[in-house]
Design an enzyme around this catalytic site. Structure first.
Site, short mmCIF file in Angstrom:
data_model
loop_
_atom_site.label_atom_id
_atom_site.label_comp_id
_atom_site.label_asym_id
_atom_site.label_seq_id
_atom_site.Cartn_x
_atom_site.Cartn_y
_atom_site.Cartn_z
N ASP A 137 -10.66 1.18 0.00
CA ASP A 137 -9.86 0.43 0.98
C ASP A 137 -10.73 -0.22 2.05
O ASP A 137 -10.19 -0.80 3.00
CB ASP A 137 -8.83 1.36 1.63
CG ASP A 137 -7.40 0.93 1.32
OD1 ASP A 137 -7.20 -0.12 0.72
OD2 ASP A 137 -6.47 1.67 1.70
N THR A 190 -3.32 -0.10 -2.69
CA THR A 190 -4.18 1.08 -2.54
C THR A 190 -4.05 1.66 -1.15
O THR A 190 -4.19 0.95 -0.15
CB THR A 190 -5.66 0.70 -2.78
OG1 THR A 190 -5.80 0.14 -4.08
CG2 THR A 190 -6.57 1.91 -2.65
N ASP A 209 -30.90 6.73 14.25
CA ASP A 209 -32.13 6.94 13.50
C ASP A 209 -33.02 5.71 13.46
O ASP A 209 -34.07 5.73 12.84
CB ASP A 209 -31.81 7.37 12.06
CG ASP A 209 -31.23 8.76 11.97
OD1 ASP A 209 -31.72 9.64 12.70
OD2 ASP A 209 -30.31 8.98 11.17
N SER A 252 -9.04 8.37 19.63
CA SER A 252 -10.00 7.79 18.69
C SER A 252 -9.34 6.76 17.79
O SER A 252 -10.01 5.86 17.28
CB SER A 252 -10.61 8.89 17.81
OG SER A 252 -11.65 9.54 18.47
N ASP A 304 -6.41 1.06 30.60
CA ASP A 304 -5.95 -0.33 30.62
C ASP A 304 -4.67 -0.55 29.84
O ASP A 304 -3.76 -1.24 30.30
CB ASP A 304 -7.04 -1.25 30.07
CG ASP A 304 -8.28 -1.26 30.95
OD1 ASP A 304 -8.16 -1.64 32.13
OD2 ASP A 304 -9.36 -0.89 30.46
N ASP A 322 -19.81 4.49 15.66
CA ASP A 322 -19.29 5.81 15.38
C ASP A 322 -20.30 6.63 14.58
O ASP A 322 -21.50 6.46 14.75
CB ASP A 322 -17.96 5.67 14.61
CG ASP A 322 -16.94 6.72 15.01
OD1 ASP A 322 -17.12 7.89 14.61
OD2 ASP A 322 -15.98 6.39 15.73
N ASN A 332 -3.26 -4.45 -1.30
CA ASN A 332 -4.10 -4.24 -2.48
C ASN A 332 -3.61 -3.07 -3.33
O ASN A 332 -4.34 -2.55 -4.17
CB ASN A 332 -5.55 -4.01 -2.07
CG ASN A 332 -5.74 -2.74 -1.23
OD1 ASN A 332 -4.77 -2.19 -0.71
ND2 ASN A 332 -6.97 -2.29 -1.10
N HIS A 371 -15.68 10.82 10.97
CA HIS A 371 -14.90 10.22 12.04
C HIS A 371 -14.90 8.69 11.97
O HIS A 371 -13.86 8.03 12.15
CB HIS A 371 -15.44 10.70 13.39
CG HIS A 371 -14.63 10.31 14.57
ND1 HIS A 371 -14.91 9.19 15.34
CD2 HIS A 371 -13.55 10.89 15.16
CE1 HIS A 371 -14.04 9.10 16.33
NE2 HIS A 371 -13.20 10.12 16.25
N ASP A 389 0.84 -1.19 0.00
CA ASP A 389 0.00 0.00 0.00
C ASP A 389 0.88 1.25 0.00
O ASP A 389 1.81 1.36 0.82
CB ASP A 389 -0.92 -0.02 1.23
CG ASP A 389 -1.80 -1.25 1.22
OD1 ASP A 389 -2.75 -1.28 0.43
OD2 ASP A 389 -1.50 -2.20 1.96
#
Length: 465
Positions: free
Chosen positions: A180, A220, A193, A356, A332, A171, A218, A204, A139
């Site tokens: 990808d 990419t 919803d 994140s 942790d 998320d 791949n 995000h 990649d």
């Protein structure tokens, strides 16, 4: 050491009694596991209805609280108890027995929740907190992905690339058309919803999905830690990347009911929500591991630790905690979180920072472990991950790094060499003949059986013999 075999029996009613016996070489959990629990969480609010946030310090949904009654308290009694405060049941998160309660306009959510929390007929009552997102292959961007060699991912890939494992990304949704990611997407759900639209409404979630499992080798873009794992998108937030304890808990429950072994949640920390912890406990009971981002406040937070989630702090290329990584008793492990190259909404790439990305990176390592040894129990997985982490800071566990920075290679090797304690029962179903069919003479029975380890055989019995 040979694994002991346990027999699991399920019966199907035709015109006679047919017992289908599946034998799996695994050690099942002694507790009953529900396969049919589903979230019935209704739409919490319109996508852009940010005015529903409280403006007092802590943010939470106005006019809404969450309660979990004791096991012997039915919905009618719950309704009676709530009516004294003007509350009504809006919906219920099945599987964890949590009710979403609607309160009158101008009600004091914190005060009512506090009163109900002291009522002996409830396990807990709390506000519905707003949780904001905390941001060797061919990649082309691999050479910029410093975090992969730092965690010894290339060595781990010699043994496991995550095949056969599903990671739920809770998320803002995921761009399922990204080149990808597209080939690894499996159906998900939108608990915000209450529908199946899991498109990324903010960006995000696509970055987190790529960190965990962008397709590798791949030619990419970037490489995910578990680049052969499946991605299950669970949208739990609005367009501003604000989720709720209720939507997150419903998402965890849905993921567990639909085959995910790992849930990565880059919102939080979530250790202060009893509703989310109840969902994580249920997920663990189904053989899954929940991971949560430690947060980006950069200060000490007093959240409690929990045995049902792994909370991840962020480190830099020098194995030093980033200045913005939140710390405390709830941490942790730690993982790279600075300038992590990953996928973006619309088919692109960028290098964001935040716990994140430390969280899905660690989720990817867990997927490598589960792939090489599906029989591992959640407790075994957590113990292996923490015991193989590279100790940083004060010797042993500390509030900045937890048990240390994760090491994919060491974790996968120990996972491979550990005798698993499979906690997921095998499943079996008869596809034909249909329920209630009347059979005469010779009949062909078509069935499906699966297990996380292996199905040794399937036995069919007619009228118990």
């Amino acid at each position: 050491m040979a694994k002991s075999c346990k027999q699991w029996v399920c019966s199907v009613l035709l015109s006679f009694t047919l017992v289908l016996m599946v034998v799996s070489c695994a050690q099942p959990n002694e507790k009953a596991i529900s396969n049919n629990a589903s979230s019935k969480l209704e739409k919490a609010q319109d996508a852009d209805e940010v005015s529903s946030f409280s403006t007092e310090g802590d943010q939470f949904a106005k006019g809404r609280i969450l309660v979990q009654p004791k096991g012997d308290i039915g919905e009618l009694e719950v309704s009676d108890l709530l009516s004294a405060h003007g509350g009504t049941v809006k919906s219920k998160i099945e599987g964890i027995n949590v009710y979403i309660v609607e309160l009158p306009e101008n009600a004091n959510e914190k005060a009512i929740a506090a009163l109900l929390a002291h009522n002996q007929k409830f396990n807990f009552a709390e506000v519905d907190s707003v949780v904001t997102a905390v941001q060797l292959t061919d990649d082309p961007l691999y050479s910029s992905q410093w975090h992969l060699p730092k965690i010894n991912a290339p060595s781990a890939w010699d043994l496991s690339t995550g095949a056969g494992v599903t990671i739920a990304i809770l998320d803002t949704g995921v761009d399922g058309t990204h080149p990808d990611l597209a080939a690894r997407m499996v159906p998900g759900f939108n608990t915000y919803d209450n529908n199946t639209n899991t498109a990324d409404v903010q960006g995000h979630g696509t970055m987190c999905a790529g960190t965990a499992a962008a397709i590798g080798n791949n030619s990419t873009g970037t490489t995910g830690v578990a680049w052969n794992a499946n991605i299950m998108p669970i949208r739990i937030s609005d367009r501003r990347a604000n989720g709720y304890s209720s939507t997150i808990a419903a998402g965890i429950t849905w993921a567990g009911d639909h085959g995910a072994r790992i849930a990565s949640i880059s919102f939080g920390p979530l250790n202060g929500s009893s509703t989310v912890i109840a969902a994580a406990q249920s997920f663990q009971g189904k053989g899954g591991v929940v991971l949560n981002a430690g947060g980006n406040s950069g200060v000490l937070e007093a959240y409690p630790n929990t045995e049902y989630m792994l909370t991840v702090a962020a480190t830099d290329p020098n194995d030093v905690r980033t200045s913005w990584s939140t710390y405390g008793d709830f941490i942790d492990v730690s993982a790279p979180g600075l300038e992590i190259w990953t996928t973006t909404n619309g088919g692109g790439y960028s290098n964001p920072s935040g716990t994140s990305f430390s969280c899905p990176l660690t989720a990817g390592i867990v997927a490598l472990m589960v792939s090489i040894n599906p029989a591992l129990s959640p407790v075994q997985i957590q113990n292996i991950l923490t015991s193989t982490s590279v100790d940083l800071g004060t010797a042993g566990w500390d509030q900045y790094y937890g048990f240390g920075r994760v090491d994919a290679s060491a974790a996968v090797i120990l996972a491979r060499d550990t005798v698993g304690n499979d906690v997921i029962a095998p499943t079996a179903s008869i596809s034909s003949p249909v329920n209630g069919a009347v059979l005469q003479g010779n009949a062909t029975i078509n069935l499906n059986a699966s297990d996380t380890v292996a199905v040794a055989r399937v036995d069919l019995y007619v009228n118990g013999a």
